[in-house]
Write a protein that holds these residues in place. Structure first.
Motif, mmCIF file in Angstrom:
data_model
loop_
_atom_site.group_PDB
_atom_site.id
_atom_site.type_symbol
_atom_site.label_atom_id
_atom_site.label_comp_id
_atom_site.label_asym_id
_atom_site.label_seq_id
_atom_site.Cartn_x
_atom_site.Cartn_y
_atom_site.Cartn_z
ATOM 1 N N GLU A 14 -3.983 -9.317 -12.223
ATOM 2 C CA GLU A 14 -2.977 -8.599 -11.442
ATOM 3 C C GLU A 14 -2.604 -9.339 -10.152
ATOM 4 O OE1 GLU A 14 -4.508 -4.665 -10.716
ATOM 5 O OE2 GLU A 14 -4.411 -4.112 -12.835
ATOM 6 N N GLY A 15 -3.309 -10.428 -9.852
ATOM 7 C CA GLY A 15 -3.022 -11.185 -8.645
ATOM 8 C C GLY A 15 -3.587 -10.568 -7.378
ATOM 9 N N LYS A 16 -4.504 -9.627 -7.521
ATOM 10 C CA LYS A 16 -5.086 -8.951 -6.355
ATOM 11 C C LYS A 16 -6.391 -9.580 -5.891
ATOM 12 C CE LYS A 16 -1.990 -5.694 -6.185
ATOM 13 N NZ LYS A 16 -0.991 -5.713 -5.144
ATOM 14 N N LEU A 17 -7.112 -10.228 -6.791
ATOM 15 C CA LEU A 17 -8.411 -10.826 -6.475
ATOM 16 C C LEU A 17 -8.303 -12.339 -6.615
ATOM 17 C CD1 LEU A 17 -11.419 -10.395 -5.788
ATOM 18 C CD2 LEU A 17 -11.841 -10.145 -8.242
ATOM 19 N N LEU A 18 -8.587 -13.043 -5.518
ATOM 20 C CA LEU A 18 -8.447 -14.498 -5.511
ATOM 21 C C LEU A 18 -9.771 -15.220 -5.644
ATOM 22 C CD1 LEU A 18 -5.867 -14.806 -2.612
ATOM 23 C CD2 LEU A 18 -5.434 -14.795 -5.080
ATOM 24 N N ILE A 19 -10.802 -14.682 -5.057
ATOM 25 C CA ILE A 19 -12.124 -15.311 -5.055
ATOM 26 C C ILE A 19 -13.140 -14.250 -5.452
ATOM 27 C CG2 ILE A 19 -13.909 -16.416 -3.632
ATOM 28 C CD1 ILE A 19 -11.480 -18.173 -3.733
ATOM 29 N N ALA A 20 -14.048 -14.614 -6.334
ATOM 30 C CA ALA A 20 -15.154 -13.733 -6.694
ATOM 31 C C ALA A 20 -16.330 -14.609 -7.086
ATOM 32 C CB ALA A 20 -14.776 -12.822 -7.863
ATOM 33 N N GLY A 21 -17.489 -14.269 -6.601
ATOM 34 C CA GLY A 21 -18.653 -15.040 -7.004
ATOM 35 C C GLY A 21 -19.925 -14.527 -6.382
ATOM 36 N N PRO A 22 -21.025 -14.805 -7.061
ATOM 37 C CA PRO A 22 -22.331 -14.362 -6.561
ATOM 38 C C PRO A 22 -22.823 -15.253 -5.429
ATOM 39 C CG PRO A 22 -22.621 -15.616 -8.568
ATOM 40 C CD PRO A 22 -21.135 -15.504 -8.343
ATOM 41 N N LEU A 23 -23.662 -14.693 -4.595
ATOM 42 C CA LEU A 23 -24.351 -15.454 -3.554
ATOM 43 C C LEU A 23 -25.733 -15.826 -4.053
ATOM 44 C CD1 LEU A 23 -23.395 -13.353 -0.414
ATOM 45 C CD2 LEU A 23 -22.463 -15.562 -1.098
ATOM 46 N N GLY A 24 -26.262 -16.897 -3.543
ATOM 47 C CA GLY A 24 -27.624 -17.291 -3.873
ATOM 48 C C GLY A 24 -28.626 -16.380 -3.184
ATOM 49 N N PRO A 25 -29.897 -16.593 -3.472
ATOM 50 C CA PRO A 25 -30.933 -15.774 -2.836
ATOM 51 C C PRO A 25 -30.795 -15.808 -1.316
ATOM 52 C CG PRO A 25 -31.885 -17.202 -4.517
ATOM 53 C CD PRO A 25 -30.451 -17.622 -4.349
ATOM 54 N N ASN A 26 -30.975 -14.641 -0.698
ATOM 55 C CA ASN A 26 -30.866 -14.550 0.753
ATOM 56 C C ASN A 26 -31.747 -13.411 1.255
ATOM 57 O OD1 ASN A 26 -28.950 -12.034 1.104
ATOM 58 N ND2 ASN A 26 -27.969 -13.316 -0.456
ATOM 59 N N ASP A 27 -32.001 -13.410 2.547
ATOM 60 C CA ASP A 27 -32.870 -12.405 3.148
ATOM 61 C C ASP A 27 -32.181 -11.064 3.341
ATOM 62 O OD1 ASP A 27 -34.985 -14.182 3.264
ATOM 63 O OD2 ASP A 27 -34.492 -14.850 5.290
ATOM 64 N N ASP A 28 -30.859 -11.047 3.196
ATOM 65 C CA ASP A 28 -30.120 -9.795 3.257
ATOM 66 C C ASP A 28 -30.027 -9.239 1.846
ATOM 67 O OD1 ASP A 28 -29.478 -9.949 6.107
ATOM 68 O OD2 ASP A 28 -28.244 -11.666 5.523
ATOM 69 N N ARG A 29 -29.305 -8.190 1.682
ATOM 70 C CA ARG A 29 -29.130 -7.605 0.347
ATOM 71 C C ARG A 29 -27.805 -8.049 -0.262
ATOM 72 N NH1 ARG A 29 -31.175 -1.975 -0.229
ATOM 73 N NH2 ARG A 29 -29.004 -1.510 -0.666
ATOM 74 N N TYR A 30 -27.265 -9.159 0.235
ATOM 75 C CA TYR A 30 -25.952 -9.614 -0.197
ATOM 76 C C TYR A 30 -26.016 -10.209 -1.596
ATOM 77 C CZ TYR A 30 -24.852 -9.121 4.756
ATOM 78 O OH TYR A 30 -24.682 -8.644 6.019
ATOM 79 N N ARG A 31 -25.077 -9.771 -2.435
ATOM 80 C CA ARG A 31 -25.063 -10.202 -3.826
ATOM 81 C C ARG A 31 -23.873 -11.086 -4.185
ATOM 82 N NH1 ARG A 31 -27.587 -6.235 -7.129
ATOM 83 N NH2 ARG A 31 -27.166 -7.662 -8.822
ATOM 84 N N GLY A 32 -22.732 -10.898 -3.494
ATOM 85 C CA GLY A 32 -21.562 -11.690 -3.830
ATOM 86 C C GLY A 32 -20.420 -11.415 -2.872
ATOM 87 N N ILE A 33 -19.313 -12.119 -3.112
ATOM 88 C CA ILE A 33 -18.118 -11.913 -2.288
ATOM 89 C C ILE A 33 -16.884 -11.784 -3.163
ATOM 90 C CG2 ILE A 33 -19.068 -13.184 -0.316
ATOM 91 C CD1 ILE A 33 -16.977 -15.418 -1.056
ATOM 92 N N PHE A 34 -15.894 -11.118 -2.611
ATOM 93 C CA PHE A 34 -14.543 -11.070 -3.148
ATOM 94 C C PHE A 34 -13.611 -11.416 -1.990
ATOM 95 C CE2 PHE A 34 -15.523 -7.197 -6.099
ATOM 96 C CZ PHE A 34 -16.028 -8.017 -7.087
#
Length: 152
Positions: A79-99
């Protein structure tokens, strides 16, 4: 030491004169088609996905939710709404990925992430932030679609 300051001064002057000049490669039609401002930038929304509050207790439900998560990503890209998506590597936060969403407001992005089954189930949570980046970002998708060999 004096030569360092002279070099620093000259470098600064060179940068300032370059920064204030116009781009000889500027393509007004391309800039307009991408919604670029005078700096070649535009507003997006950055989403940081993190581990949600729901503990995964049923592997089948988790698998279904994350299959839906991937299908939702594909739909939003189409739909052209999402440009970047991907998981994050292991980290000390609870962060899993970005859009990175090609929408101008956090409210618009909130509506888009509300369709994600993994977020709906509470396996993922999301934080949304306005982000100002290159208006050319959508152009990378054409190249990105030509370099993957296997579907994750």
């Amino acid at each position: 030491m004096k030569s360092f300051f002279i070099l620093y001064f000259l470098t600064g002057i060179g940068f300032i004169s370059f920064a204030q000049g116009t781009n000889p490669q500027y393509d007004a039609a391309l800039a307009d088609s991408l919604g670029a401002d005078a700096y070649g930038m535009k507003s997006y929304v950055l989403a940081i996905l993190e581990t949600g509050g729901t503990a995964p207790d049923d592997k089948a439900k988790v698998s279904e939710a994350f299959s839906g998560h991937m299908a939702n990503i594909r739909r939003l890209v189409e739909e052209g709404k999402l440009l970047i998506a991907g998981p994050l590597g292991p980290n000390d936060d609870r962060y899993r990925g970005i859009f990175i969403f090609d929408v101008a407001t956090v409210e618009g992005a909130r509506e888009l992430v509300s369709s994600d089954p993994a977020i709906q189930a509470g396996y993922l949570a999301v934080k949304l932030y306005p982000w100002y980046g290159s208006a050319a970002l959508p152009l990378y998708l054409d190249a990105a679609d030509k370099i993957w060999k296997e579907n994750p």
